[in-house]
Motif scaffolding. Structure first.
Motif, PDB file in Angstrom:
ATOM      1  N   CYS A   1       0.702  -1.231  -0.102  1.00 25.58           N
ATOM      2  CA  CYS A   1       0.049  -0.046  -0.025  1.00 25.58           C
ATOM      3  C   CYS A   1       0.844   1.204  -0.114  1.00 25.58           C
ATOM      4  CB  CYS A   1      -1.011   0.104   1.218  1.00 25.58           C
ATOM      5  SG  CYS A   1      -0.213   0.066   2.901  1.00 25.58           S
TER       6      CYS A   1
ATOM      7  N   HIS B   1       3.695  -4.585   9.771  1.00 27.70           N
ATOM      8  CA  HIS B   1       2.621  -4.004   8.970  1.00 27.70           C
ATOM      9  C   HIS B   1       2.400  -5.066   7.621  1.00 27.70           C
ATOM     10  CE1 HIS B   1       0.049  -1.594   6.424  1.00 27.70           C
ATOM     11  NE2 HIS B   1       0.998  -1.697   5.557  1.00 27.70           N
TER      12      HIS B   1
ATOM     13  N   HIS C   1      -1.089  -7.506   5.222  1.00 28.61           N
ATOM     14  CA  HIS C   1      -1.033  -7.838   3.819  1.00 28.61           C
ATOM     15  C   HIS C   1      -0.582  -9.606   3.837  1.00 28.61           C
ATOM     16  CE1 HIS C   1      -1.330  -3.868   2.644  1.00 28.61           C
ATOM     17  NE2 HIS C   1      -0.504  -3.506   3.118  1.00 28.61           N
TER      18      HIS C   1
HETATM   19 ZN   LIG Z   1       0.849  -1.777   3.556  1.00 26.75          ZN
END
Ligand SMILES: [Zn+2]
Length: 390
Positions: free
Chosen positions: A135, A148, A153
């Motif tokens: 992202c 993260h 993900h």
């Molecule tokens: Zn991300």
């Protein structure tokens, strides 16, 4: 990165991994071979006598190749007829014969060298700005980025993954330390020969390809400056320079005084002729042999050599070449081959190892902390970023 010193540094790597004065009884090791050949100029520091050290490596590696070849073809000596992997094609058909011999050589190299290098991990930061690969979210700490990517993900990360991929499959009982030693000698010896050949042919592109292996070996042996310098050259040719500048850097690394296809020399120092002068000079700096000193010495050594050469010319002094004749080299290699053959070096015998190398790893590069290497590359790229190249 200067070529001449690069060659010297590779010898240091070989010494660190494969030369030990406690291996006198271990037939097949560099030190045992040094004693067999009575190569007294070879010492614990290959820089003491670059040529002597270089000669020894070449002889041992060549003897290994011949011994390995004899084993591969099931031959008792270099004069006997092959019993294994026999060529059954048409004799006189040069294409078939050549193809056959290349096939055999390829299978030998695959079996007895270590071309595998560890891959960079597919998790963790893949750019210096720590952006999420999915992202694009930006992080300050690599750890938070990894967390993260893993939790949001579902990106695999060794740090958080429950099922660890077991990477070590080596069973202690099943390893053959002597065989591991051979593979390392052949790998480094062949890389070195290939690199020398690339220099002689002025093949800058091949030199750089080999350097990509060397960076990892430098890193493994803690040759910090050379790892950094070699990485810098690679980065220059891959990303930092314009196409035109990169092309010039790749193909301008050697000089050719004699004009034959294979008479190129590194352009930083004319090794064949200046090494002696260089060594004499460098001797006075023993102990404080920094990169800066090396650079200064190689610059002045060239000038001094020019003066001496001119003096000799004017006075009609003939300089003895001081190099061994080819036939001496052949005798040495055959001596080693006979010795190696008697030790069944190329058979796989689980559980054996050289006395001086009880825990030798078959491929030391697999021991590299590859996450650390990745971070080092990233940090180095950051440093190059601030330099001006042209
Ligand atoms: Zn991300």
């Amino acid at each position: 990165m200067e070529e001449f010193h690069n060659q010297g540094e590779l010898l240091k790597v070989i010494w660190k991994l494969l030369y030990s004065t406690s291996s006198a009884r271990d037939q097949g090791t560099l030190y045992a071979a040094r004693n067999t050949l009575n190569a007294r100029n070879v010492t614990q520091d290959p820089a003491d006598d670059y040529y002597a050290a270089s000669d020894l490596v070449e002889k041992v590696a060549t003897a290994y190749i011949i011994t390995g070849g004899l084993t591969h073809f099931g031959m008792e000596s270099i004069d006997s007829i092959p019993c294994k992997h026999v060529y059954d094609g048409e004799v006189g058909n040069t294409n078939d014969m050549q193809e056959y011999i290349f096939d055999q050589a390829r299978s030998f190299v695959k079996t007895f060298t270590l071309p595998e290098v560890p891959k960079l991990p597919e998790y963790g930061p893949n750019c210096n700005t720590y952006n999420c690969r999915y992202c694009g979210k930006k992080y300050k700490q690599p750890h938070s980025l990894r967390k993260h990517e893993f939790s949001i993900h579902g990106h695999y990360d060794l740090l958080f993954a429950k099922e660890k991929v077991s990477s070590s499959k080596d069973n202690e009982n099943e390893s053959d330390g002597v065989s591991a030693y051979i593979k390392l000698v052949l790998t480094l010896g062949l890389l070195r020969m290939d690199r020398n050949d690339a220099i002689h042919m002025g093949d800058g592109s091949r030199m750089l390809r080999i350097d990509q292996f060397l960076v990892l070996y430098y890193k493994y042996c803690h040759c910090t400056k050379y790892a950094f310098g070699t990485l810098e050259t690679i980065a220059q040719t891959e990303v930092l320079l314009t196409e035109r500048q990169a092309h010039r850097l790749i193909w301008n690394r050697t000089v050719n005084h004699r004009g034959d296809v294979n008479t190129n020399h590194p352009n930083d120092l004319d090794v064949e002729h200046c090494n002696k002068v260089f060594k004499d000079f460098a001797h006075s700096y023993r102990g404080v042999f920094t990169e800066k000193v090396v650079a200064r010495v190689s610059k002045s050594a060239m000038k001094v050599h020019e003066i001496i050469k001119q003096f000799d010319k004017v006075c009609n002094v003939r300089v003895p070449s001081g190099r061994h004749k080819t036939c001496d080299k052949e005798i040495d290699i055959i001596t080693l081959v006979r010795q190696f053959q008697a030790c069944n070096l190329f058979d796989f015998i689980p559980g054996r190892s050289h006395y001086a190398y009880p825990n030798i790893k078959e491929n030391p590069l697999t021991e590299l902390d590859i996450e650390f290497v990745r971070d080092w590359i990233a940090a180095s790229l950051k440093k190059f970023q601030n330099k001006h190249f042209c």
